[in-house]
Structures are given as structure tokens and as C-alpha cells.
Scaffold this active site. Structure first.
Site, PDB file in Angstrom:
ATOM      1  N   GLY A  84      33.613  66.589 -10.694  1.00  0.00           N
ATOM      2  CA  GLY A  84      34.654  67.529 -11.087  1.00  0.00           C
ATOM      3  C   GLY A  84      34.396  68.076 -12.479  1.00  0.00           C
ATOM      4  O   GLY A  84      33.349  67.829 -13.079  1.00  0.00           O
ATOM      5  N   CYS A  85      35.373  68.801 -13.009  1.00  0.00           N
ATOM      6  CA  CYS A  85      35.219  69.394 -14.341  1.00  0.00           C
ATOM      7  C   CYS A  85      35.035  68.345 -15.421  1.00  0.00           C
ATOM      8  O   CYS A  85      34.354  68.573 -16.418  1.00  0.00           O
ATOM      9  CB  CYS A  85      36.443  70.247 -14.678  1.00  0.00           C
ATOM     10  SG  CYS A  85      36.531  71.760 -13.714  1.00  0.00           S
ATOM     11  N   THR A  86      35.693  67.218 -15.245  1.00  0.00           N
ATOM     12  CA  THR A  86      35.645  66.177 -16.286  1.00  0.00           C
ATOM     13  C   THR A  86      34.613  65.096 -15.994  1.00  0.00           C
ATOM     14  O   THR A  86      34.547  64.110 -16.711  1.00  0.00           O
ATOM     15  CB  THR A  86      37.025  65.515 -16.443  1.00  0.00           C
ATOM     16  OG1 THR A  86      37.425  64.965 -15.174  1.00  0.00           O
ATOM     17  CG2 THR A  86      38.055  66.528 -16.899  1.00  0.00           C
TER      18      THR A  86
END
Length: 391
Positions: free
Chosen positions: A358-360
Site C-alpha cells: 500500500g501507500c505506507t
């Protein structure tokens, strides 16, 4: 004879204090002048710049004769130069030495110091050269402590700490939080991205979100080069304070590292960095920090966490994968090194899951209606599980 030497050194320190008006902060800082890719003149230029910018600095050069006007301990070869450096450090004739190459023992690594481009904020990169441990997770945990020590020795009383989102970051976060829970103060900083957290992203590096950023040494070394020379094309480091002092439990030589590509501004700042850590007695600060850590048996916390990973790998069994379903829910906070194990735990509980990014960072993809249940299962199994996002 030894008594006479001690008395003589005491009188020299008093004389230096009277001359500079900086009582108690008169330890000399040395700079070796052989080995730079830009030649001896650049190193001397950096030393002279430091003398101009920081008048309380007492600089000693170690290298060939020169006309700089600075005190010089003459050495014609690198071997002779390092011999003089070690002798002067061990005899306390100098408080620190800046050099371009040095072989630290395993367990010792250097904490770099840069100026972040967004707001001109200083940030310590822990670490940038050397090897804190042969084990990645243990090394990064030690790097965090070394970064705190360097920041405190540079005048930051309670530095904020963040962990760069690299392999092992989540495990390091869990260990550091456990160390804090046991009584060692770690002042965690928070990401300035909307999702927050103590594990930081590239944006936070540019913003200087924390005082100390924790990473593995190879990544730290790359970051130092990027921060120091991104505006000069890489051949001449113009920004920051160099790769910093070697720190490790029981290690007392204040040797600070420069790149062979360092330019005069970085050399000047490195001398200032050396002056600060020497005159703020970094070795005393380190001894106090390690004393607190050893009282809570911090390395047993590290060992427990790393042994747990090994056991998981050794005890892996054949698990039947549940029937595939749509997985639009996500769980974050799982270290990438544990991601597949976390997925297997859910399979074992008859819940279909997949690994993803994911983005993180790493995420576990699960059925939307089972996010909470999966979080509970993973948390019970020892994983830090929180709701994630997909971008």
C-alpha cells in the site's frame, strides 16, 4: 613523569579557556589532510573556514607541512597520519578527529548529520558507515540508540526519533517501543503524512520531521550522499556535517568520518560537529545511556524479537489455502519480513488473505467484512496490525 604531563595538560586547558573565553570547552579537534579526492588544499580550506566561522574551535591538522597557519602534526603517509591520530586521541591530547577513512570494530557505526532541504532543519541519520551488528534488526535498534547519543552530544536534550520505512522497520518499531515501556526514554516523532505513525516516509526526510532518523547503514550512507551533494552533481559534497562519529558501547575514540568527496563547507561543519561531541563529553553521555539500557536488559528484548522470527520460519508447516475470495480490506503495520508469515496465520484460521503493498508499505489484503477479525487474530499472534490503505 605522568603526573607532570597531567599538570601540564591542565595548565594548557586553562590557558586555552582564558584565550577563548569558553571555559570548560577547549578540547582540540584534529583533521587529517591526506586522502581527499579534492586534494589536501580543500581540507585545509575547510579547516580555515571552520576557524573563521567558529572562533572557539581549536583545530589541529595531521598531515604534510603547510602554510595554513594552523597547528600541524607532521605526517607524510596515511599510515603515519593514523598512528598519530590514534595516539593523540588515546592520550586525550585531542578531543576528536575528523578523517576520511577508518576501520571501526563490529558494533560501532557513525551517525551522520544533514541539513534537510524543505526548512533547513538539521537531522541525524543513524547510521551511515560501520556495522552496528551482523543482524539487520539488532543493528537498526542499536542505530536508534547511537542516533540519540549523537543528538544529545550535539545539544539536543530530548531528540525526536523516527524509523525510515525500510525492511525491518516495523519489527524495529516494536522492539524500541518495548524498550521504552521497560524504562528507557525514547521520544518518538510522528510522520507529517496524514496517516501519521512512527515509521516515516521519504517526504519526512525532506521535511526533517524528526531529529533522528533510524535506518540501516547502507541506506543511511546513500542518504548522506544525496543530502550532501544533490545540488552539485555528486562529485563535491557541499552540505551537512559529514558522516559523523563512530558510536558503540564501550567505544571511546571520537573519530568522525568524512567522504573523500567532501568539500570545504562540509569539512568546516564536520569540525564543528567534532567540537560539539567532544566538549559535551559524548563518551560520558553514551555510558549513561547504555547503563540505563543494560539495567533493563535491552538486548534480551532484541533477542526475543529476533528469535521469534527464526522460530516462525523453522516451524512453518503445510497450510491449506482457503478458497479464493475478493480481498478489498487491508491491514497495515506488518513488517515486510513477516508479511508472508502473517498471511499464513490467517490461512491457518481459514480466512483467505494475500500480501500486498500500500501507500505506507506492506499490507495484508483480507475480505472487507473480516478486517476487524483478522486484526485480532494477527495481534494475538504478535503482529502489529492496524487498518491500512490501498493506493
Amino acid at each position: 613523569m605522568e603526573l607532570n604531563k597531567l599538570i601540564g595538560n591542565a595548565f594548557l586547558e586553562i590557558a586555552d579557556a582564558i584565550e577563548t573565553g569558553n571555559f570548560g570547552k577547549t578540547k582540540k579537534v584534529a583533521l587529517t589532510t591526506l586522502g581527499s579526492e579534492h586534494g589536501e588544499d580543500t581540507l585545509i580550506e575547510g579547516a580555515k573556514l571552520a576557524s573563521k566561522l567558529y572562533p572557539d574551535l581549536k583545530i589541529v591538522l595531521i598531515g604534510p607541512k603547510n602554510d595554513s597557519g594552523l597547528e600541524t602534526l607532521v605526517a607524510e603517509t596515511e599510515e603515519e597520519m593514523y598512528k598519530i591520530m590514534e595516539e593523540k586521541l588515546d592520550n586525550k591530547d585531542i578531543g576528536a578527529c575528523i578523517t576520511m577513512h577508518y576501520n571501526f570494530p563490529i558494533g560501532v557505526s557513525t551517525v551522520g548529520r544533514v541539513v534537510t532541504p524543505s526548512k533547513g532543519k538539521e537531522m541525524f541519520i543513524a547510521t551511515t558507515t560501520g556495522t552496528s551488528s551482523a543482524h539487520r534488526i539488532e543493528a537498526m535498534v542499536k542505530n536508534a540508540i547511537y542516533g540519540i547519543i549523537a543528538a544529545k552530544a550535539s545539544g539536543i536534550e530530548n531528540p525526536t526519533v523516527g524509523i525510515l520505512n525500510v525492511d525491518g522497520a516495523r519489527t524495529v518499531e516494536k522492539i524500541l517501543k518495548e524498550i521504552k515501556a521497560q524504562g528507557y526514554n525514547i521520544n518518538f516523532g510522528e510522520s507529517q503524512r496524514s496517516d501519521g505513525g512512527n515509521v516515516l516516509r521519504g517526504n519526512d526526510l525532506l521535511l526533517g520531521t524528526v531529529d533522528v532518523i533510524v535506518t540501516d547503514t547502507l541506506t543511511g550512507n546513500i542518504l548522506m550522499k544525496l543530502f550532501s551533494s544533490f545540488t552539485s552533481g555528486g562529485q563535491y559534497e557541499i552540505s551537512g556535517y559529514g558522516y559523523g562519529p563512530g558510536i558503540g558501547e564501550g567505544y571511546n575514540r571520537n573519530v568522525l568520518i568524512l567522504s573523500r568527496a567532501s568539500g570545504a563547507p562540509v569539512i568546516a561543519n564536520a569540525l564543528k560537529y567534532g567540537h560539539e561531541i567532544a566538549n559535551n563529553n559524548i563518551n560520558d553521555i553514551a555510558a549513561k545511556e547504555f547503563d540505563i539500557l543494560n539495567k533493563i536488559n535491552w538486548m534480551s528484548i532484541v533477542a526475543k524479537a529476533t528469535e521469534k522470527q527464526s522460530v516462525k520460519k523453522e516451524e512453518k508447516e503445510e497450510i491449506k489455502i482457503p478458497d479464493k475470495v475478493v480481498v478489498t480490506g487491508s491491514i497495515s503495520g506488518i513488517d515486510i519480513m513477516e508479511l508472508e508469515d502473517a498471511v499464513a496465520v490467517l490461512w491457518k484460521n481459514n480466512i483467505y488473505a494475500e500480501s500486498g503493498m500500500g501507500c505506507t508499505g506492506p499490507i495484508v489484503l483480507v475480505p472487507e467484512d473480516k478486517v476487524k477479525e483478522c486484526q485480532q487474530i494477527l495481534t494475538s499472534a504478535g503482529y502489529a496490525a492496524g487498518e491500512g490503505d490501498i493506493c
